[in-house]
Design a protein around this motif. Structure first.
Motif, PDB file in Angstrom:
ATOM      1  N   ILE A  59     -19.959  -6.583   8.990  1.00 43.09           N
ATOM      2  CA  ILE A  59     -19.297  -6.125  10.217  1.00 43.09           C
ATOM      3  C   ILE A  59     -20.256  -5.300  11.076  1.00 43.09           C
ATOM      4  CG2 ILE A  59     -17.402  -4.733  11.120  1.00 43.09           C
ATOM      5  CD1 ILE A  59     -16.474  -7.364   9.808  1.00 43.09           C
TER       6      ILE A  59
ATOM      7  N   PHE B  34      -0.308  -5.641   2.385  1.00 45.93           N
ATOM      8  CA  PHE B  34      -1.638  -6.228   2.530  1.00 45.93           C
ATOM      9  C   PHE B  34      -1.561  -7.671   2.044  1.00 45.93           C
ATOM     10  CE2 PHE B  34      -5.648  -7.172   0.125  1.00 45.93           C
ATOM     11  CZ  PHE B  34      -6.391  -7.515   1.245  1.00 45.93           C
TER      12      PHE B  34
ATOM     13  N   SER C  55     -11.858 -15.701   7.685  1.00 47.40           N
ATOM     14  CA  SER C  55     -12.479 -14.387   7.836  1.00 47.40           C
ATOM     15  C   SER C  55     -13.446 -14.394   9.014  1.00 47.40           C
ATOM     16  CB  SER C  55     -13.249 -14.021   6.565  1.00 47.40           C
ATOM     17  OG  SER C  55     -14.112 -12.922   6.804  1.00 47.40           O
TER      18      SER C  55
ATOM     19  N   GLY D 105      -9.020   4.486   4.527  1.00 49.06           N
ATOM     20  CA  GLY D 105      -8.719   5.379   3.408  1.00 49.06           C
ATOM     21  C   GLY D 105      -9.889   5.476   2.437  1.00 49.06           C
ATOM     22  N   VAL D 106     -10.483   4.345   2.114  1.00 50.16           N
ATOM     23  CA  VAL D 106     -11.631   4.349   1.201  1.00 50.16           C
ATOM     24  C   VAL D 106     -12.778   5.162   1.797  1.00 50.16           C
ATOM     25  CG1 VAL D 106     -13.405   2.917   0.124  1.00 50.16           C
ATOM     26  CG2 VAL D 106     -11.036   2.120   0.152  1.00 50.16           C
ATOM     27  N   LYS D 107     -13.043   4.907   3.067  1.00 49.40           N
ATOM     28  CA  LYS D 107     -14.143   5.615   3.730  1.00 49.40           C
ATOM     29  C   LYS D 107     -13.888   7.137   3.730  1.00 49.40           C
ATOM     30  CE  LYS D 107     -17.573   6.518   6.642  1.00 49.40           C
ATOM     31  NZ  LYS D 107     -18.987   6.529   6.200  1.00 49.40           N
TER      32      LYS D 107
ATOM     33  N   ASP E 291      -7.729  -7.572  13.179  1.00 47.78           N
ATOM     34  CA  ASP E 291      -7.466  -7.733  11.749  1.00 47.78           C
ATOM     35  C   ASP E 291      -6.153  -7.046  11.357  1.00 47.78           C
ATOM     36  OD1 ASP E 291      -7.799  -8.366   9.025  1.00 47.78           O
ATOM     37  OD2 ASP E 291      -9.960  -8.142   9.196  1.00 47.78           O
TER      38      ASP E 291
ATOM     39  N   TYR F 190     -15.151  -3.194   2.421  1.00 47.42           N
ATOM     40  CA  TYR F 190     -14.798  -2.909   1.032  1.00 47.42           C
ATOM     41  C   TYR F 190     -13.838  -3.958   0.493  1.00 47.42           C
ATOM     42  CZ  TYR F 190     -15.973   1.338   3.589  1.00 47.42           C
ATOM     43  OH  TYR F 190     -16.538   2.229   4.449  1.00 47.42           O
TER      44      TYR F 190
ATOM     45  N   LEU G 210     -19.010  -0.606  10.563  1.00 48.12           N
ATOM     46  CA  LEU G 210     -17.949  -1.197   9.732  1.00 48.12           C
ATOM     47  C   LEU G 210     -16.535  -0.798  10.158  1.00 48.12           C
ATOM     48  CD1 LEU G 210     -17.015  -2.937   7.355  1.00 48.12           C
ATOM     49  CD2 LEU G 210     -17.760  -1.145   5.789  1.00 48.12           C
ATOM     50  N   ILE G 211     -16.244   0.494  10.056  1.00 47.68           N
ATOM     51  CA  ILE G 211     -14.874   0.927  10.333  1.00 47.68           C
ATOM     52  C   ILE G 211     -14.947   2.260  11.068  1.00 47.68           C
ATOM     53  CG2 ILE G 211     -14.651   2.053   8.051  1.00 47.68           C
ATOM     54  CD1 ILE G 211     -11.788   0.053   9.435  1.00 47.68           C
TER      55      ILE G 211
ATOM     56  N   SER H 113       2.943  -0.449   3.859  1.00 48.44           N
ATOM     57  CA  SER H 113       2.513  -1.659   4.562  1.00 48.44           C
ATOM     58  C   SER H 113       2.125  -2.726   3.545  1.00 48.44           C
ATOM     59  CB  SER H 113       1.347  -1.357   5.508  1.00 48.44           C
ATOM     60  OG  SER H 113       0.238  -0.890   4.787  1.00 48.44           O
TER      61      SER H 113
ATOM     62  N   ARG I  55     -15.772  -8.618   5.075  1.00 48.66           N
ATOM     63  CA  ARG I  55     -15.197  -7.673   6.037  1.00 48.66           C
ATOM     64  C   ARG I  55     -15.036  -6.306   5.403  1.00 48.66           C
ATOM     65  NH1 ARG I  55      -9.815 -10.609   7.628  1.00 48.66           N
ATOM     66  NH2 ARG I  55     -10.133 -11.466   5.545  1.00 48.66           N
TER      67      ARG I  55
ATOM     68  N   MET J 297     -12.924  -6.432  14.852  1.00 47.56           N
ATOM     69  CA  MET J 297     -12.139  -6.363  13.606  1.00 47.56           C
ATOM     70  C   MET J 297     -10.992  -5.366  13.760  1.00 47.56           C
ATOM     71  SD  MET J 297     -13.246  -5.773   9.605  1.00 47.56           S
ATOM     72  CE  MET J 297     -13.514  -3.998   9.549  1.00 47.56           C
TER      73      MET J 297
ATOM     74  N   ALA K 191      -2.727  -3.280   7.782  1.00 43.44           N
ATOM     75  CA  ALA K 191      -2.709  -2.784   6.396  1.00 43.44           C
ATOM     76  C   ALA K 191      -4.132  -2.746   5.834  1.00 43.44           C
ATOM     77  CB  ALA K 191      -1.831  -3.676   5.522  1.00 43.44           C
ATOM     78  N   ARG K 192      -4.884  -3.817   6.096  1.00 47.39           N
ATOM     79  CA  ARG K 192      -6.254  -3.864   5.592  1.00 47.39           C
ATOM     80  C   ARG K 192      -7.105  -2.769   6.233  1.00 47.39           C
ATOM     81  NH1 ARG K 192     -11.028  -6.396   4.785  1.00 47.39           N
ATOM     82  NH2 ARG K 192     -11.366  -6.653   6.994  1.00 47.39           N
TER      83      ARG K 192
ATOM     84  N   LEU L 261       0.843  -1.201   0.000  1.00 49.17           N
ATOM     85  CA  LEU L 261       0.000   0.000   0.000  1.00 49.17           C
ATOM     86  C   LEU L 261       0.881   1.256   0.000  1.00 49.17           C
ATOM     87  CD1 LEU L 261      -2.696  -1.189   2.575  1.00 49.17           C
ATOM     88  CD2 LEU L 261      -2.638  -1.505   0.102  1.00 49.17           C
TER      89      LEU L 261
ATOM     90  N   GLY M 161      -8.123   8.923  -0.928  1.00 44.83           N
ATOM     91  CA  GLY M 161      -8.206   8.224   0.352  1.00 44.83           C
ATOM     92  C   GLY M 161      -7.106   7.191   0.534  1.00 44.83           C
ATOM     93  N   LEU M 162      -6.762   6.504  -0.536  1.00 44.06           N
ATOM     94  CA  LEU M 162      -5.785   5.425  -0.401  1.00 44.06           C
ATOM     95  C   LEU M 162      -4.355   5.888  -0.639  1.00 44.06           C
ATOM     96  CD1 LEU M 162      -7.569   2.321  -1.946  1.00 44.06           C
ATOM     97  CD2 LEU M 162      -6.745   2.608   0.380  1.00 44.06           C
TER      98      LEU M 162
ATOM     99  N   THR N 134      -6.125   0.075   7.479  1.00 46.63           N
ATOM    100  CA  THR N 134      -5.717   1.380   6.939  1.00 46.63           C
ATOM    101  C   THR N 134      -6.374   1.627   5.581  1.00 46.63           C
ATOM    102  OG1 THR N 134      -3.598   1.194   8.060  1.00 46.63           O
ATOM    103  CG2 THR N 134      -3.721   2.773   6.252  1.00 46.63           C
ATOM    104  N   ALA N 135      -6.368   0.588   4.755  1.00 46.33           N
ATOM    105  CA  ALA N 135      -6.969   0.745   3.420  1.00 46.33           C
ATOM    106  C   ALA N 135      -8.469   1.006   3.537  1.00 46.33           C
ATOM    107  CB  ALA N 135      -6.698  -0.499   2.579  1.00 46.33           C
ATOM    108  N   LEU N 136      -9.162   0.269   4.420  1.00 45.52           N
ATOM    109  CA  LEU N 136     -10.605   0.504   4.585  1.00 45.52           C
ATOM    110  C   LEU N 136     -10.855   1.940   5.043  1.00 45.52           C
ATOM    111  CD1 LEU N 136     -12.094  -2.730   6.251  1.00 45.52           C
ATOM    112  CD2 LEU N 136     -11.613  -2.280   3.852  1.00 45.52           C
TER     113      LEU N 136
ATOM    114  N   LEU O 239     -10.371 -17.237   0.115  1.00 45.22           N
ATOM    115  CA  LEU O 239     -11.637 -17.476   0.799  1.00 45.22           C
ATOM    116  C   LEU O 239     -12.788 -17.294  -0.174  1.00 45.22           C
ATOM    117  CD1 LEU O 239     -10.872 -15.556   4.097  1.00 45.22           C
ATOM    118  CD2 LEU O 239     -10.882 -18.030   3.730  1.00 45.22           C
TER     119      LEU O 239
END
Lengths: 474, 474
Positions: free
Chosen positions: B434, A182, B427, B456-458, B446, A195, B472-473, A180, A193, B442, B449-450, A176, A460-461, B452-454, A188
């Motif tokens: 969530i 990911f 998962s 960022g999207v939000k 969790d 987005y 969710l986050i 970091s 969980r 979570m 890295a994941r 990322l 955001g990312l 942080t990305a979530l 799965l």
């Protein structure tokens, strides 16, 4: 805004990566600073070639801190300049080609984990040795890499049955923009969980971080395949044929490519050791392939379908490949169209999609619209009819200076094509992506809501904007 | 941070929506302020029930300007409190239930466009009238809405063959956090114009905007189906059976549900008019369904598979439904497990996935781990074995005060379960999402890295944080 890399940053990167992984040599970098089609020419402060995910992460951390731009690159065979740096000389080329290990092949689970730099053709061969098949292929398979294929959500000629890269990617590993890692490689079948980062990175063109490995879905080697080269009157008839075959033996239908006679002509002219499958030329051709388990069943089914279509006057002529090498020969004709078209001279290429139903109308109407606005312009449409996706090339009028004509009219021609596509509810990039080539036209004519959302995701990312700036969305 | 809605904002919303679309009546709002499982109780400043996408957009523009939080809600049958407002009384409940039109059913194209508020069961019936089927169903089909199903990427009992909501959603229409309308309903098979917003909104739980309609993939009504209720020794044997059936007739395999004897017992105890399909109780059951075109072929194939499995001692007993109503009866047993479990008393529910191969080991080992840490705790696993997804419920020891035991040990029990799942690469939310329920766990366990990305999207898509804050986050 990103910055020029300092001497101390370059030193740190050189120390991190060693001589195999770090280069500022102009000759070594040169092949990677021009895109495959020779349309974009960039410069780079250095080329970084990490060998591991940890090295990628270390690179990104250094560059994030220094706010220096990274341009991820796989096989450098993209079609929209998405992997070519800008001309400032401040960006760093991040080549994934040394990360070329197939980490795992799970025969029982029918999946493999491949690093970003694995070349598609090598991957095909690696899984074939385990009796498995990766059902995505395209003309550039000798150079295209797994990471590039994921990052551009590549399509190819088997999307009809197996889907594009998105459908075949069960998991990803990515670094990322904060450096970091990911780890989303676990395949799965269900995971809610929030987005979906896997889908977000598929087709992100290296603008949100860099994909370093992927878990990929495999299928059993098709015991049997049957390939037919069909002469046909029109795209309308090709669509009727597709619907018939799909209803009757859709589960085995793996390829359905539409090819106009002038594309075949160009291939025969420019590509050595090619020959026309049918003795009499036809206005259009369909390359149809079935894949399945039982050879006789498949052969019978195909022959029956084609005999009925011949009797009904839906197709004009057909030849079924009698051997694998004949079948390969048919595909070579299809896969060589881009190369042959390049040899023909400059052309404007448009990779567009519309709802499948509307494809024949687009193929018929667009050349008429072009001819009114740009007399003599010649349009060629070929490709994946069943996906509602054709490659729509526009060549300059015969006898004019091609490059000059394109320089003068190119933008207007493309705007006409794309506006037509949008009128029909379509997409201005079906499979090649946006990159540099379509960034501005997308920003100009696509929906403001969609553009706002894309910009939001990017901001955001990758808040510092270090990943592939200037591509996809500005 | 979001703000309390001012009197003038409420006035403006009331004027916009009229009496059918705006309510501050406590009795009218009450049923929608507690989640389906009765676990979360919220308050709301008003309930907004727009009838059109334009009304939704107007609401969002007003609330974005005022920085007031919106909590989208469909059928209010989610499992993680994702549609229940917080207790501040400052949030606005945004009900989509009045948007209940099926806008279009395209028989030739096998797709339909449904608004967010269409109830799943009504949608089933609407397309059935056109000879088509929407191949996703679940226990809550009488209340769950299309918008909620998309926003939670719902699964259900047919994921094995048809995929979850994500796979069936061909396009979406959504209102973004700035109030603009994203029209992505066109069902393009290929579209590589950057980040895939359709996939981003699938499973976003209303935190990035609100889905107002979806284009959905339909399949022909299966002319034939065959349902079997099978007695079996263990999850290991069930997995062996699944692999056999999948290799032989996987294309027709539509359901494969694993049910332990104590879940069936609970259903028989609490749900009226249910009866055990087999005369002798077995340790585990498998509910297996095939769907296809030809009745005799399907019946023969199933009987042959099951006879071979019986002969091999892989299954202990089996009954094949002789009528649709018998088949419905089998499914009713499966679909009633959640309701029966609720009637049994309080339990901790975990909706988890692990790689399919590891599922039998998880089902066997987790109860042992629990019993060591929490003596007497009883674990039940049931559900979608073929998806690597079980609903794993933990009941308090017999004889203790259930609510008290859960209050004391619940968080630790869940942490043990989730840690075990993560150990196996799984998962902590396979299909329920969530919401409020798993947000903190979570965030705690969790991958950084994941997370942080979530985040960022939000932040990128909803910079003011007005959409479903706290879910969710965080």
């Amino acid at each position: 805004m990103t910055r020029q890399p300092s001497a101390s940053l370059l030193d740190a990167l050189g120390n991190l990566l060693g001589p195999k992984g770090f280069s500022v040599d102009a000759d070594a970098m040169a092949p990677w600073l021009t895109d495959w089609r020779g349309k974009y020419h960039g410069r780079a402060a250095a080329m970084l070639s990490p060998a591991t995910t940890d090295e990628v992460a270390a690179i990104v951390r250094l560059c994030a801190e220094a706010q220096v731009a990274l341009v991820p690159q796989g096989g450098n065979s993209g079609m929209v300049g998405g992997a070519t740096p800008d001309t400032s000389g401040d960006q760093l080329l991040l080549s994934l080609r040394r990360m070329n290990r197939v980490r795992q092949i799970d025969e029982a689970g029918q999946l493999a984990v491949a690093e970003a730099g694995v070349i598609l053709e090598n991957f095909h061969n690696a899984v074939l040795a385990h009796g498995l098949r990766f059902p995505l292929t395209l003309g550039g398979k000798g150079s295209a890499t797994i990471g590039g294929l994921v990052s551009t959500n590549a399509g190819g000629t088997q999307v009809l049955r197996h889907g594009s890269m998105r459908a075949l990617t069960l998991g990803i590993e990515a670094v990322l923009p904060d450096g970091s890692i990911f780890d989303g490689l676990a395949p799965l079948k269900k995971d809610n969980r929030g987005y979906d980062l896997r889908h977000l990175f598929c087709g992100a063109e290296g603008t949100l971080g860099v994909v370093t490995a992927a878990s990929l879905h495999l299928v059993p080697v098709a015991a049997a395949r049957r390939t037919a080269w069909i002469g046909i009157d029109s795209p309308e008839d090709a669509l009727l044929l597709l619907r018939r075959v799909d209803a009757a033996i859709g589960r085995e239908l793996e390829g359905f490519e539409l090819i106009p006679h002038n594309c075949l002509d160009a291939v025969l002219r420019h590509i050595p050791q090619t020959r026309a499958p049918l003795s009499v030329a036809q206005p259009w051709y369909v390359l149809l392939e079935l894949a399945g388990e039982s050879d006789p069943t498949l052969g019978e089914a195909l022959e029956q379908q084609l005999a009925t279509a011949l009797d009904a006057g839906l197709i004009r002529d057909v030849v079924i490949a009698k051997s694998d090498s004949e079948s390969e020969g048919f595909w070579r004709l299809r896969d060589s169209i881009s190369e042959a078209e390049r040899a023909e001279g400059p052309a404007l290429q448009h990779d567009v999609s519309v709802p499948v139903d509307l494809m024949p109308a687009f193929i018929a109407d667009n050349p008429r619209r072009l001819d009114i606005a740009f007399p003599g312009a010649r349009a060629l449409s070929f490709g994946h009819l069943g996906d509602g996706n054709v490659h729509h090339h526009v060549q300059p009028p015969i006898g004019v200076d091609g490059a000059g004509w394109i320089a003068e009219h190119g933008a207007s021609v493309s705007r006409l094509v794309y506006s037509h596509v949008l009128e029909l509810g379509g997409s201005i990039s079906a499979e090649h992506g946006i990159g540099q080539m379509k960034r501005d036209i997308m920003a100009e004519i696509d929906s403001p809501a969609r553009l706002t959302a894309l910009r939001g995701v990017k901001a955001g990312l990758d808040p510092k904007g270090i990943f592939n700036p200037g591509k996809l969305i500005a």
